[in-house]
Design a protein around this motif. Structure first.
Motif, PDB file in Angstrom:
ATOM      1  N   MET A  47      17.556   2.278  15.181  1.00  0.00           N
ATOM      2  CA  MET A  47      16.314   2.088  14.351  1.00  0.00           C
ATOM      3  C   MET A  47      15.218   3.049  14.566  1.00  0.00           C
ATOM      4  SD  MET A  47      13.943  -1.450  14.305  1.00  0.00           S
ATOM      5  CE  MET A  47      15.231  -2.354  13.588  1.00  0.00           C
ATOM      6  N   THR A  48      14.754   3.559  13.357  1.00  0.00           N
ATOM      7  CA  THR A  48      13.581   4.492  13.424  1.00  0.00           C
ATOM      8  C   THR A  48      12.210   3.924  13.068  1.00  0.00           C
ATOM      9  OG1 THR A  48      15.391   6.359  12.802  1.00  0.00           O
ATOM     10  CG2 THR A  48      12.862   6.761  12.716  1.00  0.00           C
ATOM     11  N   VAL A  49      11.091   3.915  13.789  1.00  0.00           N
ATOM     12  CA  VAL A  49       9.981   3.391  13.624  1.00  0.00           C
ATOM     13  C   VAL A  49       8.820   4.526  13.373  1.00  0.00           C
ATOM     14  CG1 VAL A  49       8.163   2.018  14.440  1.00  0.00           C
ATOM     15  CG2 VAL A  49      10.426   1.287  14.754  1.00  0.00           C
ATOM     16  N   VAL A  50       7.891   4.243  12.595  1.00  0.00           N
ATOM     17  CA  VAL A  50       6.806   5.162  12.232  1.00  0.00           C
ATOM     18  C   VAL A  50       5.578   4.262  12.726  1.00  0.00           C
ATOM     19  CG1 VAL A  50       5.333   6.609  10.803  1.00  0.00           C
ATOM     20  CG2 VAL A  50       7.718   6.822  10.882  1.00  0.00           C
ATOM     21  N   LEU A  51       4.740   4.875  13.910  1.00  0.00           N
ATOM     22  CA  LEU A  51       3.595   3.714  14.213  1.00  0.00           C
ATOM     23  C   LEU A  51       2.425   4.516  14.031  1.00  0.00           C
ATOM     24  CD1 LEU A  51       2.466   1.265  15.507  1.00  0.00           C
ATOM     25  CD2 LEU A  51       3.242   2.428  17.705  1.00  0.00           C
ATOM     26  N   LYS A  52       1.571   3.952  13.469  1.00  0.00           N
ATOM     27  CA  LYS A  52       0.134   4.362  13.410  1.00  0.00           C
ATOM     28  C   LYS A  52      -0.594   3.914  14.259  1.00  0.00           C
ATOM     29  CE  LYS A  52      -4.042   6.125  11.613  1.00  0.00           C
ATOM     30  NZ  LYS A  52      -4.445   5.422  10.545  1.00  0.00           N
ATOM     31  N   LEU A  53      -1.318   4.330  15.033  1.00  0.00           N
ATOM     32  CA  LEU A  53      -2.496   3.921  15.770  1.00  0.00           C
ATOM     33  C   LEU A  53      -3.820   4.310  15.324  1.00  0.00           C
ATOM     34  CD1 LEU A  53      -0.908   4.676  19.616  1.00  0.00           C
ATOM     35  CD2 LEU A  53      -0.734   2.486  18.504  1.00  0.00           C
ATOM     36  N   GLY A  54      -4.520   3.431  14.982  1.00  0.00           N
ATOM     37  CA  GLY A  54      -5.879   3.654  14.235  1.00  0.00           C
ATOM     38  C   GLY A  54      -6.512   4.195  15.409  1.00  0.00           C
ATOM     39  N   GLY A  55      -7.663   5.292  14.927  1.00  0.00           N
ATOM     40  CA  GLY A  55      -8.500   6.127  15.640  1.00  0.00           C
ATOM     41  C   GLY A  55      -9.350   4.798  16.336  1.00  0.00           C
TER      42      GLY A  55
ATOM     43  N   SER B  65       9.180  -1.006  24.765  1.00  0.00           N
ATOM     44  CA  SER B  65      10.040  -1.255  23.345  1.00  0.00           C
ATOM     45  C   SER B  65      10.903  -0.188  23.017  1.00  0.00           C
ATOM     46  CB  SER B  65       9.070  -2.047  22.434  1.00  0.00           C
ATOM     47  OG  SER B  65       8.267  -0.822  21.881  1.00  0.00           O
ATOM     48  N   ALA B  66      10.522   0.857  23.154  1.00  0.00           N
ATOM     49  CA  ALA B  66      10.821   2.277  22.507  1.00  0.00           C
ATOM     50  C   ALA B  66      12.247   2.494  23.093  1.00  0.00           C
ATOM     51  CB  ALA B  66      10.066   3.411  22.762  1.00  0.00           C
ATOM     52  N   VAL B  67      12.801   1.817  24.079  1.00  0.00           N
ATOM     53  CA  VAL B  67      14.355   2.233  24.571  1.00  0.00           C
ATOM     54  C   VAL B  67      15.249   2.024  23.527  1.00  0.00           C
ATOM     55  CG1 VAL B  67      15.978   1.777  26.391  1.00  0.00           C
ATOM     56  CG2 VAL B  67      13.657   1.631  27.061  1.00  0.00           C
ATOM     57  N   GLY B  68      16.073   3.062  23.144  1.00  0.00           N
ATOM     58  CA  GLY B  68      17.075   2.902  22.105  1.00  0.00           C
ATOM     59  C   GLY B  68      16.744   3.186  20.823  1.00  0.00           C
ATOM     60  N   ASP B  69      15.281   3.187  20.629  1.00  0.00           N
ATOM     61  CA  ASP B  69      14.868   3.519  19.198  1.00  0.00           C
ATOM     62  C   ASP B  69      14.121   4.965  19.048  1.00  0.00           C
ATOM     63  OD1 ASP B  69      15.386   0.899  18.487  1.00  0.00           O
ATOM     64  OD2 ASP B  69      13.056   0.286  18.916  1.00  0.00           O
ATOM     65  N   ASP B  70      14.261   5.559  17.801  1.00  0.00           N
ATOM     66  CA  ASP B  70      13.683   6.597  17.774  1.00  0.00           C
ATOM     67  C   ASP B  70      12.174   5.890  17.169  1.00  0.00           C
ATOM     68  OD1 ASP B  70      15.580   8.220  18.034  1.00  0.00           O
ATOM     69  OD2 ASP B  70      16.536   7.902  16.047  1.00  0.00           O
ATOM     70  N   ILE B  71      10.954   6.733  17.752  1.00  0.00           N
ATOM     71  CA  ILE B  71       9.744   6.402  17.195  1.00  0.00           C
ATOM     72  C   ILE B  71       8.867   7.753  17.099  1.00  0.00           C
ATOM     73  CG2 ILE B  71       9.099   5.978  19.569  1.00  0.00           C
ATOM     74  CD1 ILE B  71       7.097   3.691  18.537  1.00  0.00           C
ATOM     75  N   VAL B  72       8.107   7.778  15.871  1.00  0.00           N
ATOM     76  CA  VAL B  72       7.070   8.588  15.565  1.00  0.00           C
ATOM     77  C   VAL B  72       5.800   7.991  15.847  1.00  0.00           C
ATOM     78  CG1 VAL B  72       6.472  10.355  13.842  1.00  0.00           C
ATOM     79  CG2 VAL B  72       8.883   9.951  14.132  1.00  0.00           C
ATOM     80  N   VAL B  73       4.976   8.696  16.633  1.00  0.00           N
ATOM     81  CA  VAL B  73       3.704   8.075  16.491  1.00  0.00           C
ATOM     82  C   VAL B  73       2.648   9.091  15.813  1.00  0.00           C
ATOM     83  CG1 VAL B  73       1.651   7.434  18.375  1.00  0.00           C
ATOM     84  CG2 VAL B  73       4.082   7.023  18.836  1.00  0.00           C
ATOM     85  N   VAL B  74       1.780   8.445  15.131  1.00  0.00           N
ATOM     86  CA  VAL B  74       0.799   8.838  14.424  1.00  0.00           C
ATOM     87  C   VAL B  74      -0.481   8.491  14.766  1.00  0.00           C
ATOM     88  CG1 VAL B  74      -0.272   9.594  12.288  1.00  0.00           C
ATOM     89  CG2 VAL B  74       2.160   9.601  12.428  1.00  0.00           C
ATOM     90  N   HIS B  75      -1.651   8.974  15.014  1.00  0.00           N
ATOM     91  CA  HIS B  75      -2.737   8.315  15.505  1.00  0.00           C
ATOM     92  C   HIS B  75      -4.253   8.785  14.723  1.00  0.00           C
ATOM     93  CE1 HIS B  75      -4.738  11.662  17.957  1.00  0.00           C
ATOM     94  NE2 HIS B  75      -3.335  11.879  18.561  1.00  0.00           N
ATOM     95  N   GLY B  76      -5.018   8.087  14.542  1.00  0.00           N
ATOM     96  CA  GLY B  76      -6.290   8.687  13.812  1.00  0.00           C
ATOM     97  C   GLY B  76      -7.338   9.230  14.429  1.00  0.00           C
ATOM     98  N   GLY B  77      -8.467   9.816  13.796  1.00  0.00           N
ATOM     99  CA  GLY B  77      -9.407  10.290  14.611  1.00  0.00           C
ATOM    100  C   GLY B  77     -10.475   9.645  15.318  1.00  0.00           C
TER     101      GLY B  77
END
Length: 251
Positions: free
Chosen positions: A1-9, A36-48
């Motif tokens: 499973m691939t997750v894109v996660l945005k963490l707000g600034g 939770s990320a074990v076994g998953d692909d995750i891309v993290v994006v964070h705000g300013g």
């Protein structure tokens, strides 16, 4: 499973205090990702948060208004690199193989404001077992110098590029709120919620919640907007908060 996660600034910084990381909130978010990320692909994006937004406001730069001032470009981008370093350090400190990616080094907008973001670096790093960590930044903009590239725009570009199964946006509120302060369970058109949406409470040059909803409605798959306390639930496969799904989405 691939997750894109945005963490707000506003989630990971003290947004009213220039260049101040909210260490407790960042630690909580990182712990949820690490567990939770074990076994998953995750891309993290964070705000300013308090890093990019204050500098951008000082120099009058937004997603639509640019600058040709080199001092302003260095101030805004430099602040975002410092925040990115703090996020990457926090992730690696809990065993997540995080690596930084700075969008200003590669992204462009043309004279029509259309964004071009090369994503092969992100997909290759995912394939090689890394967790790419991107951030809101500046972008070279034809005819405008440099404008703001928001984290929400990055999410919209990255989700299809990495064939994301899930997209999550962790904000300071438990979801998108209606006029009565109640979480809206599902949004399918911007017009349906336009009257309830406004800018954020603190300095924000990337469009606030209204900009967030507009951007996420452009995805071909639903996104989930939720508060920090619901991050573990989202990463566990649940859909807390508000699901944002355009008319073409199947969910």
């Amino acid at each position: 499973m691939t997750v894109v996660l945005k963490l707000g600034g506003s989630v990971i910084t003290q947004k009213d205090e220039p260049e101040t990381v909210d260490r407790a909130a960042l630690s909580d978010a990182v712990s949820a990702i690490a567990e939770s990320a074990v076994g998953d692909d995750i891309v993290v994006v964070h705000g300013g948060g308090s890093f990019g937004h204050h500098h951008a406001a000082e120099y009058g730069v937004s997603t639509t208004e640019g600058t040709h001032d080199g001092d302003g470009v260095r101030a805004i981008h430099g602040a975002m690199c410092r925040l990115n370093a703090a996020v990457v350090e926090a992730l690696t400190g809990q065993g997540v193989p995080a690596v930084p990616i700075h969008p200003f080094s590669a992204a462009t907008r043309d004279a029509d404001s259309d964004l071009s973001l090369p994503t092969a670096q992100v997909t290759t790093l995912l394939d090689e077992g890394f967790v790419p960590v991107l951030h809101g930044d500046l972008v070279a903009h034809a005819g405008a110098g440099a404008t703001v590239l928001s984290g929400d725009e990055l999410v919209v570009e990255l989700a299809p590029a990495v064939d994301a199964d899930r997209v999550g946006v962790c904000s300071t509120v438990p979801g998108v709120l209606d006029d009565d302060g109640t979480v809206i369970d599902r949004i399918e058109t911007f017009e349906a919620v336009a009257s309830a949406l406004g800018g954020s409470d603190a300095t924000d040059v990337s469009g606030g919640m209204a900009g967030k909803v507009r951007a996420l409605l452009a995805l071909s798959a639903p996104a989930v907007v939720f508060g920090p306390d619901a991050l573990p639930a989202f990463l566990a496969g649940e859909s807390p908060g508000t699901t944002i799904a355009g008319d073409d989405d199947d969910w």
